[in-house]
Design a protein around this motif. Sequence first.
Motif, PDB file in Angstrom:
ATOM      1  N   TYR A   1       0.833  -1.450  -0.178  1.00 45.99           N
ATOM      2  CA  TYR A   1      -0.343  -0.166   0.032  1.00 45.99           C
ATOM      3  C   TYR A   1       0.445   1.229   0.279  1.00 45.99           C
ATOM      4  CZ  TYR A   1      -4.231  -3.148   0.556  1.00 45.99           C
ATOM      5  OH  TYR A   1      -4.340  -4.141   0.606  1.00 45.99           O
ATOM      6  N   LEU A   2       0.269   2.021  -1.359  1.00 42.64           N
ATOM      7  CA  LEU A   2       1.973   3.045  -1.370  1.00 42.64           C
ATOM      8  C   LEU A   2       0.629   4.889  -0.561  1.00 42.64           C
ATOM      9  CD1 LEU A   2       4.007   4.827  -2.586  1.00 42.64           C
ATOM     10  CD2 LEU A   2       2.247   5.244  -4.200  1.00 42.64           C
ATOM     11  N   PHE A   3       1.072   5.109   0.553  1.00 45.25           N
ATOM     12  CA  PHE A   3       0.335   6.240   1.504  1.00 45.25           C
ATOM     13  C   PHE A   3       1.157   8.020   0.304  1.00 45.25           C
ATOM     14  CE2 PHE A   3      -0.407   3.357   4.074  1.00 45.25           C
ATOM     15  CZ  PHE A   3      -1.007   3.708   4.822  1.00 45.25           C
ATOM     16  N   GLU A   4       0.398   8.558  -0.058  1.00 46.04           N
ATOM     17  CA  GLU A   4       0.759  10.025  -0.552  1.00 46.04           C
ATOM     18  C   GLU A   4       0.313  10.659   0.780  1.00 46.04           C
ATOM     19  OE1 GLU A   4      -0.369  10.952  -4.305  1.00 46.04           O
ATOM     20  OE2 GLU A   4       0.046   8.839  -4.832  1.00 46.04           O
ATOM     21  N   THR A   5       1.102  11.829   1.504  1.00 47.41           N
ATOM     22  CA  THR A   5       0.889  12.328   2.447  1.00 47.41           C
ATOM     23  C   THR A   5       1.628  13.901   2.408  1.00 47.41           C
ATOM     24  OG1 THR A   5       2.849  12.304   4.404  1.00 47.41           O
ATOM     25  CG2 THR A   5       1.335  10.024   3.868  1.00 47.41           C
ATOM     26  N   SER A   6       0.850  13.948   3.382  1.00 44.49           N
ATOM     27  CA  SER A   6       1.330  16.185   3.712  1.00 44.49           C
ATOM     28  C   SER A   6       3.003  16.128   3.995  1.00 44.49           C
ATOM     29  CB  SER A   6       0.614  16.915   4.830  1.00 44.49           C
ATOM     30  OG  SER A   6       0.747  15.971   5.276  1.00 44.49           O
ATOM     31  N   ASP A   7       3.638  14.568   4.563  1.00 46.60           N
ATOM     32  CA  ASP A   7       5.086  15.173   5.208  1.00 46.60           C
ATOM     33  C   ASP A   7       5.368  13.248   4.721  1.00 46.60           C
ATOM     34  OD1 ASP A   7       7.169  15.158   6.455  1.00 46.60           O
ATOM     35  OD2 ASP A   7       7.243  17.180   7.671  1.00 46.60           O
TER      36      ASP A   7
ATOM     37  N   ALA B   1      -1.839  14.655   6.811  1.00 44.14           N
ATOM     38  CA  ALA B   1      -2.587  14.535   6.007  1.00 44.14           C
ATOM     39  C   ALA B   1      -2.528  13.065   4.645  1.00 44.14           C
ATOM     40  CB  ALA B   1      -3.033  16.320   4.908  1.00 44.14           C
ATOM     41  N   ILE B   2      -3.724  12.409   4.229  1.00 48.21           N
ATOM     42  CA  ILE B   2      -3.217  11.584   3.807  1.00 48.21           C
ATOM     43  C   ILE B   2      -4.005  11.972   2.604  1.00 48.21           C
ATOM     44  CG2 ILE B   2      -4.108   9.007   3.346  1.00 48.21           C
ATOM     45  CD1 ILE B   2      -3.908   9.017   6.428  1.00 48.21           C
ATOM     46  N   TYR B   3      -3.669  11.884   1.481  1.00 47.25           N
ATOM     47  CA  TYR B   3      -4.062  12.204   0.115  1.00 47.25           C
ATOM     48  C   TYR B   3      -4.305  11.348  -0.295  1.00 47.25           C
ATOM     49  CZ  TYR B   3      -1.411  16.496   1.217  1.00 47.25           C
ATOM     50  OH  TYR B   3      -1.190  17.659   1.752  1.00 47.25           O
ATOM     51  N   GLN B   4      -3.607  10.175  -0.492  1.00 48.08           N
ATOM     52  CA  GLN B   4      -4.080   8.755  -0.982  1.00 48.08           C
ATOM     53  C   GLN B   4      -3.069   7.930  -0.267  1.00 48.08           C
ATOM     54  OE1 GLN B   4      -4.219   7.580  -5.489  1.00 48.08           O
ATOM     55  NE2 GLN B   4      -2.159   8.464  -4.996  1.00 48.08           N
ATOM     56  N   VAL B   5      -4.055   6.908  -0.491  1.00 47.46           N
ATOM     57  CA  VAL B   5      -4.124   5.019  -0.172  1.00 47.46           C
ATOM     58  C   VAL B   5      -3.547   3.800  -0.897  1.00 47.46           C
ATOM     59  CG1 VAL B   5      -3.648   3.296   1.371  1.00 47.46           C
ATOM     60  CG2 VAL B   5      -4.248   5.399   2.407  1.00 47.46           C
TER      61      VAL B   5
END
Length: 301
Positions: free
Chosen positions: A226-232, A275-279
């Motif tokens: 699972y790829l997480f795209e986050t604010s940091d 913040a999580i933009y996408q999983v």
Amino acid sequence: MNNYIIETNQLSKDFSGELAVNQLSIHIRKNEIYGFLGPNGAGKSTAMKMLLGLLQPTKGSIKLFGKNFDSNQLALLSNVGSLIEEPSYYANLTGYENLEIIQKLLKLPKRNIDEVLKIVKLYEQKDKLVKNYSLGMKQRLGIALAIVKFPKLLILDEPTNGLDPAGIQEIRELIKSLPQRYDMTVIISSHILSEIEQMATTVGIINKGKLLFEGYLADLEEDEKYLFETSDDTIAKRLLLSKGFILDKEEVIINDQNKANIAAAIRLLVKNDIAIYQVRMIRKSLEDVFLDMTGREGGIL
């Protein structure tokens, strides 16, 4: 006692200092359809020719049906049928007459001819000259010639080469029927992943003469990640690692199939104001795994 029909040990073939086959150890069990998979020039045909006694190994050993190949070659090959590279036939004879030559040479029952013609669906064209056969019909005749003695082992080198989709499907269904209906073990080579995937029970992957993998194709399928795209991403990775999550590469990729653990990771990041933009679930396709293994210039499709 093992149940191997073919077993090679460190089999090698050197052509003027170039190793076409390099320490190849394969294991093929009774009634398997063994897919020998690799790019063009990987060493598949060379290995098959050594299994048939057409080439002498530089090093290593071969066992067929549990017996040493060198000391029992003629007796062992009497139970082997093969189609290597392309069918050999007399173009100015009929399909039936081509099979009749083999039947007489090997002193086989005459009924074998009609039986194999029916198996490969050429019975209606048995009296037609082979030069008037389509490419698919010639391939089927080649298989008929290989199985007319109903061998225990059938070795096929790229049998669907050059065929249209309908012809490929015909050959595929024929090969799949052989182990159960006629008690044959089949080794079939190809550079086309999708073909082997639809026929083989087990596979051996070869490249540059070396065996890279042997087993079930399913064993090569990559686990879900699972790829997480986050604010940091930097802080996100630090937080996840501190809680024992297994991460992959430089991105925030959690290597875990348990969806409850993924939910826990999301809660952890949200709780810490990330913040999580996408999983997104990611997984390499079987084709990508093969291409990574054999080199993307290799030509496996």
